[in-house]
Design a protein around this motif. Structure first.
Motif, PDB file in Angstrom:
ATOM      1  N   TRP A   1       2.209 -43.568  10.795  1.00 14.43           N
ATOM      2  CA  TRP A   1       1.561 -44.852  10.525  1.00 14.43           C
ATOM      3  C   TRP A   1       0.627 -45.264  11.638  1.00 14.43           C
ATOM      4  O   TRP A   1      -0.388 -45.934  11.402  1.00 14.43           O
ATOM      5  CB  TRP A   1       2.605 -45.931  10.233  1.00 14.43           C
TER       6      TRP A   1
ATOM      7  N   LYS B   1      -2.488 -43.405  10.975  1.00 12.33           N
ATOM      8  CA  LYS B   1      -3.131 -44.061   9.842  1.00 12.33           C
ATOM      9  C   LYS B   1      -3.841 -45.340  10.304  1.00 12.33           C
ATOM     10  O   LYS B   1      -4.964 -45.632   9.898  1.00 12.33           O
ATOM     11  CB  LYS B   1      -2.065 -44.413   8.808  1.00 12.33           C
ATOM     12  N   ARG B   2      -3.162 -46.063  11.175  1.00 11.82           N
ATOM     13  CA  ARG B   2      -3.729 -47.270  11.774  1.00 11.82           C
ATOM     14  C   ARG B   2      -5.039 -46.950  12.486  1.00 11.82           C
ATOM     15  O   ARG B   2      -6.026 -47.671  12.354  1.00 11.82           O
ATOM     16  CB  ARG B   2      -2.711 -47.824  12.779  1.00 11.82           C
TER      17      ARG B   2
ATOM     18  N   SER C   1      -3.390 -56.510   3.693  1.00  6.09           N
ATOM     19  CA  SER C   1      -2.533 -55.470   3.110  1.00  6.09           C
ATOM     20  C   SER C   1      -2.174 -54.409   4.142  1.00  6.09           C
ATOM     21  O   SER C   1      -1.061 -53.875   4.146  1.00  6.09           O
ATOM     22  CB  SER C   1      -3.248 -54.823   1.928  1.00  6.09           C
ATOM     23  N   GLN C   2      -3.130 -54.102   5.042  1.00  6.53           N
ATOM     24  CA  GLN C   2      -2.850 -53.095   6.063  1.00  6.53           C
ATOM     25  C   GLN C   2      -1.809 -53.600   7.051  1.00  6.53           C
ATOM     26  O   GLN C   2      -0.898 -52.855   7.450  1.00  6.53           O
ATOM     27  CB  GLN C   2      -4.139 -52.733   6.813  1.00  6.53           C
TER      28      GLN C   2
ATOM     29  N   ASP D   1       1.516 -53.371   5.331  1.00 12.42           N
ATOM     30  CA  ASP D   1       1.924 -51.969   5.231  1.00 12.42           C
ATOM     31  C   ASP D   1       2.417 -51.429   6.563  1.00 12.42           C
ATOM     32  O   ASP D   1       3.448 -50.761   6.652  1.00 12.42           O
ATOM     33  CB  ASP D   1       0.723 -51.100   4.808  1.00 12.42           C
TER      34      ASP D   1
ATOM     35  N   ALA E   1       5.651 -53.067   7.747  1.00 10.59           N
ATOM     36  CA  ALA E   1       6.736 -52.658   6.852  1.00 10.59           C
ATOM     37  C   ALA E   1       7.233 -51.255   7.204  1.00 10.59           C
ATOM     38  O   ALA E   1       8.415 -50.950   7.071  1.00 10.59           O
ATOM     39  CB  ALA E   1       6.265 -52.695   5.404  1.00 10.59           C
ATOM     40  N   ASN E   2       6.334 -50.407   7.662  1.00 14.03           N
ATOM     41  CA  ASN E   2       6.739 -49.029   7.908  1.00 14.03           C
ATOM     42  C   ASN E   2       7.204 -48.745   9.320  1.00 14.03           C
ATOM     43  O   ASN E   2       7.902 -47.763   9.552  1.00 14.03           O
ATOM     44  CB  ASN E   2       5.600 -48.079   7.528  1.00 14.03           C
TER      45      ASN E   2
ATOM     46  N   ARG F   1       9.714 -56.716   2.994  1.00 16.77           N
ATOM     47  CA  ARG F   1       8.389 -56.808   2.396  1.00 16.77           C
ATOM     48  C   ARG F   1       8.299 -57.902   1.331  1.00 16.77           C
ATOM     49  O   ARG F   1       7.310 -58.640   1.252  1.00 16.77           O
ATOM     50  CB  ARG F   1       8.055 -55.456   1.787  1.00 16.77           C
TER      51      ARG F   1
ATOM     52  N   GLU G   1       5.669 -60.987   1.213  1.00 16.36           N
ATOM     53  CA  GLU G   1       4.733 -61.219   0.115  1.00 16.36           C
ATOM     54  C   GLU G   1       4.932 -62.596  -0.500  1.00 16.36           C
ATOM     55  O   GLU G   1       3.972 -63.242  -0.928  1.00 16.36           O
ATOM     56  CB  GLU G   1       4.863 -60.100  -0.919  1.00 16.36           C
TER      57      GLU G   1
END
Lengths: 323, 285
Positions: A11, A14-15, B94-95, B98, B101-102, B109, B113
């Motif tokens: 991640w 990805k970031r 959203s990023q 995400d 959350a990960n 989550r 939301e």
């Protein structure tokens, strides 16, 4: 490494891609697009000029005869020429990639300190080691992989454009394309990435440590420090003490710290390299050739230096406290 | 239950100044602590030490971790909102969701939301397109969805308009805080937090000058409104502060008995801001 650490790394990378989509993705795509456009324009210009001057290659099937008359050696030359056409797209992308990686590394551990978003990133349960590693992976794997993929696609298109153009002149496209080795070119380019990552290590390490350490103007520090020391060394002839020429310092310290992020510098300046054989039919980027570099001490000493610099960058990332 | 934070002889020195002068304190779970002090008093340094963002001398235990060595583990149980400007400007809603959350094992989550659904934030919106108030809404939504044990707020409402400020603290109290959580907040807008605080900590020149729960503060400090004719009698009792309002004098006493003060005039509990001003007198002189 447990699963969460790997997931974190995924991640984090990805970031990096989210943040640097412009440099990592659009820069090679746009460069490739411009490259193709220039080629098409060049071909059109040539066609127009040729038509105006009444030169029309192969309209009578002449060019086809030329190829038909070639023996196996000549044909392989044609194949390699086509491969070069494919590599040529990569040539431009490689320069762009070098600049992207250079400035990415310089900003990677600095920009978030400057805009204070480091306070957000540091409020998450992610170790500083993972953070720095994710930047290394982005610079030495993610960015080159994207550039190579784009390079391969652009190279294929380039080959196709060439083939289509020639087909207007009565040359059998498929015969020509069969002479080229697109898969070998692909393989060679992809196979070069690990070599690039290893060769770039000292520069990536140096740029990242500057990025993690400097309170302002990381670019200036990163460049001025080695160049300044290089000038002093040159001026006072310090290398003479070690029975080494001054150029040694520029080549092995300054160049490795700054320019190793440019792909191909390893093959150009790496020590034990370059016995390009007289046989021009040899594939320039054949992995058997390029990986000669892996035998050079310069590569591995650079890797060791890079790892040490990265450890320093992690330390500074952990303790630099000015947000 | 054991303390959330235990600090003993916590110190931090910069080249030319002392940011924290060997302070010791303890914070118990289920409290909302206001850490209040003038600019440059060492508030932010103290918070940074707790968060493992800076080195220090002395001992500090946060939720059983040493923040110097285990920052990344500690952050699994601690959340942090610095002032509004710290979300990266390029990130999309959203990023951000995400990503957190990960990487955060305690992030919910659905909860996040649900919070976001009550705002005007759009998933594709980037932080750079948001107003300060919206950025704080996003940050708060991320933080409130994390089941943390300690929440640290460093000037969280700086530069927000009053609607966002009120809503911020309201959300925090209604949807987040419970007896298993602890909140430490620093702010200059003392009036807005004083009714939610359970504990008060004043810090000045790197030292803690007051550390008490709000009930104790109410017993220890008494404000008396005195008519002009009684003023000298009040002064004789050594008030720590005196100010004039509509021809009357208001005196602030530290540790005086209520019985001796009541004859002088109307007594009441001082506001935190009055107490702060009285305690910090002469700070910038």
């Amino acid at each position: 490494m447990n699963n969460q650490t790997l997931k974190d790394l995924y991640w984090l990378v990805k970031r990096e891609f989210w943040e640097h989509r412009g440099g990592f993705f659009w820069a090679p795509v746009i460069t490739g697009g411009i490259f193709l456009l220039l080629n098409i324009m060049g071909i059109i210009t040539a066609e127009v000029l040729g038509a105006r001057n009444g030169i029309n290659f192969g309209a009578s099937g002449g060019l086809q005869h030329v190829i038909a008359d070639m023996d196996a050696g000549d044909l392989s030359q044609v194949g390699f020429a086509l491969d070069i056409a494919m590599y040529s797209a990569m040539g431009l992308l490689v320069v762009v990639l070098g600049f992207v990686v250079f400035f990415y590394c310089l900003g990677a551990l600095y920009d978030d300190r400057r805009d204070r978003s480091i306070l957000f990133w540091k409020s998450l349960p992610v170790s500083d080691t993972s953070t720095v590693l994710s930047k290394v992976i982005s610079a030495t794997v993610l960015a080159p992989v994207i550039a190579v993929v784009v390079g391969i696609i652009v190279g294929m298109l380039q080959l196709l454009i060439l083939a289509v153009t020639l087909s207007f002149h009565g040359v059998n496209v498929w015969q020509l394309l069969l002479l080229a080795h697109p898969f070998r070119v692909m393989f060679n380019l992809i196979g070069y990435i690990p070599l690039y990552a290893l060769w770039a290590a000292p520069a990536v390490g140096w740029l990242l440590i500057c990025s993690a350490w400097s309170r302002s103007k990381p670019f200036l520090w990163a460049v001025a420090l080695p160049v300044g020391v290089g000038l002093l060394v040159t001026w006072f002839g310090i290398m003479g003490l070690f029975n080494l020429p001054t150029a040694w310092f520029w080549k092995n310290i300054v160049q490795r710290a700054l320019l190793s992020v440019f792909p191909g510098t390893g093959s150009m300046f790496g020590d034990s390299m370059i016995h390009i054989s007289g046989n021009t039919g040899t594939d320039v980027l054949d992995l058997a050739q390029t990986w000669h570099l892996a035998a050079s001490p310069s590569l591995w000493i650079g890797v060791v230096a890079g790892v040490a610099l990265l450890a320093g960058a992690i330390w500074f990332r952990r303790w630099r406290d000015d947000a | 239950m054991s303390a959330v934070i235990t600090a003993s002889r916590l110190g931090k020195r910069y080249k030319s100044s002392v940011a924290l002068d060997d302070v010791s304190f303890q914070i118990e779970p289920g409290r909302i602590v206001g850490l209040i002090g003038p600019n440059g008093a060492g508030k932010t340094t103290a918070l940074k030490a707790i968060l493992g963002l800076t080195d220090f001398t002395g001992e500090l235990n946060v939720l059983g971790y040493d923040p110097r060595k285990q920052r990344d583990k500690l952050m699994g149980d601690v959340c942090f909102i610095a002032d509004v400007a710290v979300l990266p400007r390029w990130i999309k809603v959203s990023q951000a969701v995400d990503f957190v959350a990960n990487v955060h094992p305690r992030f919910n989550r659905k909860k996040c939301e649900a919070f976001l659904a009550r705002t005007k934030l759009q998933p594709n919106q980037r932080v750079r397109q948001m107003s300060k108030g919206m950025i704080v809404q996003l940050h708060l939504a991320l933080v409130m969805a994390i089941d943390a044990r300690l929440l640290i707020l460093d000037e969280p409402t700086l530069g927000l308009d009053i609607l966002y400020r009120k809503q911020f603290y309201q959300n925090l109290l209604e949807d987040y805080f419970d007896e298993n959580k602890t909140i430490i907040v620093t702010t200059h807008q003392v009036e807005e937090v004083e009714h939610i605080l359970t504990d008060l900590m004043f810090i000045r020149d790197g030292r803690i000058v007051l550390d008490a729960d709000m009930d104790a503060v109410g017993e220890r400090f008494i404000e008396v409104m005195v008519n002009a004719d009684q003023a000298d009698a009040a002064r004789a009792l050594k008030p720590i502060d005196e100010r004039q309002v509509f021809g009357k004098s208001i005196f602030l006493f530290d540790g005086a008995s209520r019985a001796t003060l009541e004859p002088l005039g109307e007594t009441r509990r001082p506001s935190v801001s009055d107490l702060f001003v009285a305690t910090m007198k002469g700070t910038y002189a």
